[in-house]
Design an enzyme around this catalytic site. Structure first.
Site, PDB file in Angstrom:
ATOM      1  N   ASN A  10       0.872  -1.185   0.000  1.00  0.00           N
ATOM      2  CA  ASN A  10       0.000   0.000   0.000  1.00  0.00           C
ATOM      3  C   ASN A  10       0.904   1.228   0.000  1.00  0.00           C
ATOM      4  O   ASN A  10       1.506   1.560   1.015  1.00  0.00           O
ATOM      5  CB  ASN A  10      -0.872  -0.048   1.268  1.00  0.00           C
ATOM      6  N   TRP A  11       0.977   1.875  -1.154  1.00  0.00           N
ATOM      7  CA  TRP A  11       1.917   3.005  -1.277  1.00  0.00           C
ATOM      8  C   TRP A  11       1.415   4.272  -0.600  1.00  0.00           C
ATOM      9  O   TRP A  11       2.146   5.246  -0.487  1.00  0.00           O
ATOM     10  CB  TRP A  11       2.180   3.312  -2.753  1.00  0.00           C
ATOM     11  N   LYS A  12       0.142   4.296  -0.224  1.00  0.00           N
ATOM     12  CA  LYS A  12      -0.453   5.510   0.367  1.00  0.00           C
ATOM     13  C   LYS A  12      -0.231   6.685  -0.585  1.00  0.00           C
ATOM     14  O   LYS A  12      -0.309   6.480  -1.793  1.00  0.00           O
ATOM     15  CB  LYS A  12       0.113   5.742   1.763  1.00  0.00           C
ATOM     16  N   HIS A  93      -9.066   1.144   5.310  1.00  0.00           N
ATOM     17  CA  HIS A  93      -7.728   1.261   5.910  1.00  0.00           C
ATOM     18  C   HIS A  93      -7.816   2.179   7.133  1.00  0.00           C
ATOM     19  O   HIS A  93      -8.631   3.112   7.160  1.00  0.00           O
ATOM     20  CB  HIS A  93      -6.744   1.824   4.880  1.00  0.00           C
ATOM     21  N   GLU A  95      -6.182   4.613   8.074  1.00  0.00           N
ATOM     22  CA  GLU A  95      -6.088   6.054   7.803  1.00  0.00           C
ATOM     23  C   GLU A  95      -7.411   6.592   7.255  1.00  0.00           C
ATOM     24  O   GLU A  95      -7.790   7.731   7.520  1.00  0.00           O
ATOM     25  CB  GLU A  95      -4.915   6.338   6.856  1.00  0.00           C
ATOM     26  N   GLY A 169       2.892   2.105  10.665  1.00  0.00           N
ATOM     27  CA  GLY A 169       3.777   3.236  10.435  1.00  0.00           C
ATOM     28  C   GLY A 169       4.545   3.657  11.678  1.00  0.00           C
ATOM     29  O   GLY A 169       5.158   4.722  11.708  1.00  0.00           O
ATOM     30  N   SER A 207       3.940  -2.395  10.249  1.00  0.00           N
ATOM     31  CA  SER A 207       5.397  -2.413  10.380  1.00  0.00           C
ATOM     32  C   SER A 207       6.031  -3.743   9.955  1.00  0.00           C
ATOM     33  O   SER A 207       6.998  -4.192  10.577  1.00  0.00           O
ATOM     34  CB  SER A 207       5.814  -2.020  11.796  1.00  0.00           C
ATOM     35  N   GLY A 228       2.979  -1.080   4.287  1.00  0.00           N
ATOM     36  CA  GLY A 228       3.055   0.327   3.931  1.00  0.00           C
ATOM     37  C   GLY A 228       4.500   0.716   3.637  1.00  0.00           C
ATOM     38  O   GLY A 228       5.013   0.501   2.544  1.00  0.00           O
ATOM     39  N   GLY A 229       5.175   1.240   4.646  1.00  0.00           N
ATOM     40  CA  GLY A 229       6.527   1.791   4.491  1.00  0.00           C
ATOM     41  C   GLY A 229       7.486   0.913   3.694  1.00  0.00           C
ATOM     42  O   GLY A 229       8.115   1.379   2.735  1.00  0.00           O
TER      43      GLY A 229
HETATM   44  P1  PGA Z   1       3.253   0.092   7.652  1.00  0.00           P
HETATM   45  O1  PGA Z   1       1.771   0.340   7.080  1.00  0.00           O
HETATM   46  O2  PGA Z   1       3.749  -1.187   7.012  1.00  0.00           O
HETATM   47  O3  PGA Z   1       4.035   1.297   7.214  1.00  0.00           O
HETATM   48  O4  PGA Z   1       3.140  -0.036   9.115  1.00  0.00           O
HETATM   49  C1  PGA Z   1       0.866  -0.719   6.962  1.00  0.00           C
HETATM   50  C2  PGA Z   1      -0.400  -0.221   6.340  1.00  0.00           C
HETATM   51  O5  PGA Z   1      -0.748   0.961   6.525  1.00  0.00           O
HETATM   52  O6  PGA Z   1      -1.107  -0.975   5.640  1.00  0.00           O
END
Ligand code: PGA
Length: 252
Positions: A10-12, A93, A95, A169, A207, A228-229
């Site tokens: 997930n590149w956000k 998600h 967010e 994150g 994470s 994500g990251g």
């Molecule tokens: P993260 O994000 O791997 O940066 O913790 C996970 C996500 O938001 O799906």
């Protein structure tokens, strides 16, 4: 049931369309021989069109609106996403829930719209830190699943992602016991709602990195990752995918 694991990035709000396209080419080149993992790239909407992906690589949107068309300034519909060639849509998600205030009711409408459009929702659920500390994790997961899936008749095209909000994150990963117990709760809740739920993927997110992927993927009930990251870096994303493939090959 030995499901083919999923590794989804997930590149956000990262990467322009051209950066995204070259990232995908580089990743595919590093993963030419991958056969036992489905790899999903979820760029921002602007980077979704006409991506050069075919199985085991797929693309996903990070959100959608539940209506097909209409006066919804700034929104994107399922048919627009499907026309870009994507197969999945991430829904709910953390967010979207906690930064943009999406309710379970909206999330449910989106899940149903994605299914009605012959696409596959990746429904994200997960508790906040204060909910975990108050011993409410299972209640939260149950309520998010029941509300998110209300009116959904069959689970076959749905992927669930368990993402504890406090681990997203933050660099803090849930420990193996926490992940195992949350995944087992998710499975039990799903089983009550849908007898055939053993065949669906439940991903872990929060994470995930190349350093912890091997431990996390071996936890019972974890069928892959939503990342994500670490999905923004070709080397880390490819290395996590390789780890998942290696562990999967041991089970075949
Ligand atoms: P993260 O994000 O791997 O940066 O913790 C996970 C996500 O938001 O799906």
């Amino acid at each position: 049931m030995n499901l083919t694991p999923i590794v989804a990035g997930n590149w956000k709000m990262h990467k322009t369309p051209s950066e995204g396209a070259s990232f995908i080419e580089l990743t595919k080149n590093l993963l030419l021989d991958i056969e036992h993992v489905s790899v999903i790239f979820a760029p921002p909407f602007t980077g979704l069109f006409d991506l050069n992906v075919k199985p085991p690589f797929y693309s996903a949107a990070q959100n959608c609106h539940w209506e097909q068309t209409g006066a919804f300034t700034g929104e994107i519909s399922v048919s627009m996403i499907r026309d870009c060639g994507a197969e999945f849509v991430i829904i709910g998600h953390s967010e979207r829930r906690h930064v943009f205030g999406e309710s379970d009711e909206w999330i449910n409408r989106k899940v149903k719209a994605v299914l009605a459009g012959n696409m596959k929702p990746i429904l994200c659920i997960g508790e906040l830190l204060n909910q975990r500390e108050a011993g409410q994790t299972e209640l939260v997961l149950k309520s998010q699943l029941e509300q998110g899936l209300a009116g959904v008749e069959a689970l076959e095209n749905i992927v669930i992602a368990y993402e504890p909000v406090w681990a997203i994150g933050t660099g803090v990963t849930a420990n193996a016991n926490q992940v195992e117990s949350a995944h087992s709760s998710v499975r039990n809740i799903l089983k009550e709602l849908y007898p055939e739920s053993d065949t669906i993927h439940v991903l872990y997110g929060g994470s995930v990195k190349s350093g912890n992927a091997e431990e996390l993927i071996q936890i019972p009930g974890v069928n892959g990752f939503l990342i994500g990251g670490a999905s923004l870096d070709v080397e880390s994303f490819a290395s996590i995918t390789r780890t998942v493939e290696t562990v999967q090959l041991r089970t075949l």
